[in-house]
Design an enzyme around this catalytic site. Sequence first.
Site, PDB file in Angstrom:
ATOM      1  N   ALA A  62       3.188  -0.726   4.734  1.00 15.45           N
ATOM      2  CA  ALA A  62       2.675  -1.040   6.040  1.00 15.45           C
ATOM      3  C   ALA A  62       2.187  -2.358   6.473  1.00 15.45           C
ATOM      4  O   ALA A  62       2.560  -2.406   7.915  1.00 15.45           O
ATOM      5  CB  ALA A  62       1.347   0.231   6.005  1.00 15.45           C
TER       6      ALA A  62
ATOM      7  N   GLU B 260      12.609  -9.553   1.747  1.00 18.04           N
ATOM      8  CA  GLU B 260      11.777  -8.339   2.267  1.00 18.04           C
ATOM      9  C   GLU B 260      12.628  -7.177   1.964  1.00 18.04           C
ATOM     10  O   GLU B 260      13.825  -7.107   2.201  1.00 18.04           O
ATOM     11  CB  GLU B 260      11.300  -8.455   3.609  1.00 18.04           C
ATOM     12  CG  GLU B 260      10.702  -7.185   4.106  1.00 18.04           C
ATOM     13  CD  GLU B 260      10.325  -7.199   5.563  1.00 18.04           C
ATOM     14  OE1 GLU B 260       9.930  -8.489   6.117  1.00 18.04           O
ATOM     15  OE2 GLU B 260      10.518  -6.344   6.345  1.00 18.04           O
TER      16      GLU B 260
ATOM     17  N   TYR C  67      11.210   8.771   1.196  1.00 19.14           N
ATOM     18  CA  TYR C  67      11.217   7.662   0.197  1.00 19.14           C
ATOM     19  C   TYR C  67      11.946   7.996  -1.257  1.00 19.14           C
ATOM     20  O   TYR C  67      11.624   7.375  -2.012  1.00 19.14           O
ATOM     21  CB  TYR C  67       9.758   7.237   0.172  1.00 19.14           C
ATOM     22  CG  TYR C  67       9.099   6.692   1.095  1.00 19.14           C
ATOM     23  CD1 TYR C  67       9.434   5.731   1.714  1.00 19.14           C
ATOM     24  CD2 TYR C  67       7.941   7.283   1.772  1.00 19.14           C
ATOM     25  CE1 TYR C  67       9.080   5.147   2.894  1.00 19.14           C
ATOM     26  CE2 TYR C  67       7.271   7.022   2.865  1.00 19.14           C
ATOM     27  CZ  TYR C  67       7.662   5.977   3.638  1.00 19.14           C
ATOM     28  OH  TYR C  67       7.372   5.212   4.684  1.00 19.14           O
TER      29      TYR C  67
ATOM     30  N   ASN D 232       7.992  -5.633  -0.938  1.00 20.09           N
ATOM     31  CA  ASN D 232       8.089  -4.620  -0.150  1.00 20.09           C
ATOM     32  C   ASN D 232       6.773  -4.481   0.313  1.00 20.09           C
ATOM     33  O   ASN D 232       5.768  -3.859  -0.445  1.00 20.09           O
ATOM     34  CB  ASN D 232       8.439  -3.115  -0.801  1.00 20.09           C
ATOM     35  CG  ASN D 232       8.349  -1.812  -0.084  1.00 20.09           C
ATOM     36  OD1 ASN D 232       7.719  -1.982   1.236  1.00 20.09           O
ATOM     37  ND2 ASN D 232       8.900  -0.914  -0.363  1.00 20.09           N
TER      38      ASN D 232
ATOM     39  N   ARG E  43      13.594   4.522  12.588  1.00 20.40           N
ATOM     40  CA  ARG E  43      12.206   5.377  12.279  1.00 20.40           C
ATOM     41  C   ARG E  43      11.502   4.819  13.687  1.00 20.40           C
ATOM     42  O   ARG E  43      11.823   4.805  14.744  1.00 20.40           O
ATOM     43  CB  ARG E  43      11.416   5.091  11.086  1.00 20.40           C
ATOM     44  CG  ARG E  43      12.317   5.353   9.838  1.00 20.40           C
ATOM     45  CD  ARG E  43      11.562   5.308   8.380  1.00 20.40           C
ATOM     46  NE  ARG E  43      10.328   6.013   8.420  1.00 20.40           N
ATOM     47  CZ  ARG E  43       9.335   5.930   7.601  1.00 20.40           C
ATOM     48  NH1 ARG E  43       9.642   4.884   6.711  1.00 20.40           N
ATOM     49  NH2 ARG E  43       8.265   6.661   7.597  1.00 20.40           N
TER      50      ARG E  43
ATOM     51  N   HIS F 239      12.882  -2.768   1.676  1.00 24.10           N
ATOM     52  CA  HIS F 239      12.248  -1.465   2.067  1.00 24.10           C
ATOM     53  C   HIS F 239      13.196  -0.311   1.593  1.00 24.10           C
ATOM     54  O   HIS F 239      14.468  -0.286   1.735  1.00 24.10           O
ATOM     55  CB  HIS F 239      12.289  -1.084   3.641  1.00 24.10           C
ATOM     56  CG  HIS F 239      11.442  -2.086   4.366  1.00 24.10           C
ATOM     57  ND1 HIS F 239      10.014  -2.008   4.353  1.00 24.10           N
ATOM     58  CD2 HIS F 239      11.745  -3.326   4.882  1.00 24.10           C
ATOM     59  CE1 HIS F 239       9.466  -3.164   4.836  1.00 24.10           C
ATOM     60  NE2 HIS F 239      10.280  -3.822   5.261  1.00 24.10           N
TER      61      HIS F 239
ATOM     62  N   ARG G 114       5.013  11.046  -2.489  1.00 25.09           N
ATOM     63  CA  ARG G 114       4.785  10.735  -0.974  1.00 25.09           C
ATOM     64  C   ARG G 114       6.150  10.825  -0.271  1.00 25.09           C
ATOM     65  O   ARG G 114       7.122  10.253  -0.309  1.00 25.09           O
ATOM     66  CB  ARG G 114       4.285   9.047  -1.204  1.00 25.09           C
ATOM     67  CG  ARG G 114       4.234   8.641   0.422  1.00 25.09           C
ATOM     68  CD  ARG G 114       4.091   7.075   0.393  1.00 25.09           C
ATOM     69  NE  ARG G 114       3.894   6.702   1.536  1.00 25.09           N
ATOM     70  CZ  ARG G 114       4.299   5.267   2.326  1.00 25.09           C
ATOM     71  NH1 ARG G 114       4.456   4.467   1.299  1.00 25.09           N
ATOM     72  NH2 ARG G 114       4.065   5.142   3.481  1.00 25.09           N
TER      73      ARG G 114
ATOM     74  N   PRO H 283       0.866  -1.343  -0.183  1.00 23.35           N
ATOM     75  CA  PRO H 283       0.072  -0.077  -0.005  1.00 23.35           C
ATOM     76  C   PRO H 283       0.590   1.088  -0.320  1.00 23.35           C
ATOM     77  O   PRO H 283       2.122   1.308   0.709  1.00 23.35           O
ATOM     78  CB  PRO H 283      -0.760  -0.120   1.472  1.00 23.35           C
ATOM     79  CG  PRO H 283      -0.365  -1.278   2.068  1.00 23.35           C
ATOM     80  CD  PRO H 283       0.620  -2.129   0.925  1.00 23.35           C
ATOM     81  N   ASN H 284       0.247   2.180  -0.826  1.00 19.24           N
ATOM     82  CA  ASN H 284       0.748   3.592  -0.998  1.00 19.24           C
ATOM     83  C   ASN H 284       2.348   3.715  -1.735  1.00 19.24           C
ATOM     84  O   ASN H 284       2.792   4.887  -1.833  1.00 19.24           O
ATOM     85  CB  ASN H 284       1.074   4.315   0.583  1.00 19.24           C
ATOM     86  CG  ASN H 284      -0.371   4.458   1.150  1.00 19.24           C
ATOM     87  OD1 ASN H 284      -1.407   4.920   0.641  1.00 19.24           O
ATOM     88  ND2 ASN H 284      -0.380   3.658   2.376  1.00 19.24           N
TER      89      ASN H 284
HETATM   90  C1  DQA Z   1       8.395   1.177   3.547  1.00 19.87           C
HETATM   91  C2  DQA Z   1       8.424   1.401   5.098  1.00 19.87           C
HETATM   92  C3  DQA Z   1       7.103   1.068   6.033  1.00 19.87           C
HETATM   93  O1  DQA Z   1       7.195   1.243   7.114  1.00 19.87           O
HETATM   94  C4  DQA Z   1       5.853   2.135   5.490  1.00 19.87           C
HETATM   95  O2  DQA Z   1       4.841   1.858   6.071  1.00 19.87           O
HETATM   96  C5  DQA Z   1       5.809   2.007   3.589  1.00 19.87           C
HETATM   97  C6  DQA Z   1       7.334   1.982   3.038  1.00 19.87           C
HETATM   98  C7  DQA Z   1       9.635   1.470   2.845  1.00 19.87           C
HETATM   99  O3  DQA Z   1       9.757   1.023   1.707  1.00 19.87           O
HETATM  100  O4  DQA Z   1      10.374   2.205   3.497  1.00 19.87           O
HETATM  101  O5  DQA Z   1       4.951   2.409   3.436  1.00 19.87           O
HETATM  102  O6  DQA Z   1       8.066  -0.286   3.338  1.00 19.87           O
END
Ligand code: DQA
Length: 148
Positions: free
Chosen positions: A78, A99, A22, A75, A108, A101, A17, A9-10
């Site tokens: 959230a 995984e 990011y 990835n 964080r 990120h 964003r 998501p997002n």
């Molecule tokens: C994320 C880190 C997560 O905590 C966050 O909710 C994201 C992006 C990252 O790529 O840094 O949406 O996965």
Amino acid sequence: MKILIVNGPNINLLGTREPEIYGSLTLDDIQNELEDYAKSIGVELVFFQSNVEGEIVNAIQKAKHEWGCSGIVINPAAYTHTSVAIRDAISAVSLPAVEVHLSNIHSREEFRKNSFIAPVCIGQISGFGSDSYKLGLRGLVSVLSKKV
Ligand code: DQA
């Protein structure tokens, strides 16, 4: 070799964003970069992004038999910090997963330090921006290439 790249998501909002966290690349930019890298190492990619947890579970279930993938770079965004369903899907399909990120989730907020997904993955790459995907793919392909 075909690898599934999953974004949660997002991640579709990258570019606008929180660029200070990011970066300014869009998801398309990242996927194009990754596609070039994948070609250079002879790997084919399948891209999937969804804001919906169940759709991500469905994609993981399709990865092996429907899409012919040998592994997953994910990835979970959230859902990293909340999703037992995505964790169980990765365990259930028994495909090696990495995984990744963009940000360093360990530097964080406290709630980002826990990942439900990392324990069922080969490993976790966090904090290298768009390079996290390349590093994750490289590690995954290396593990898969050693398998007989
Ligand atoms: C994320 C880190 C997560 O905590 C966050 O909710 C994201 C992006 C990252 O790529 O840094 O949406 O996965």
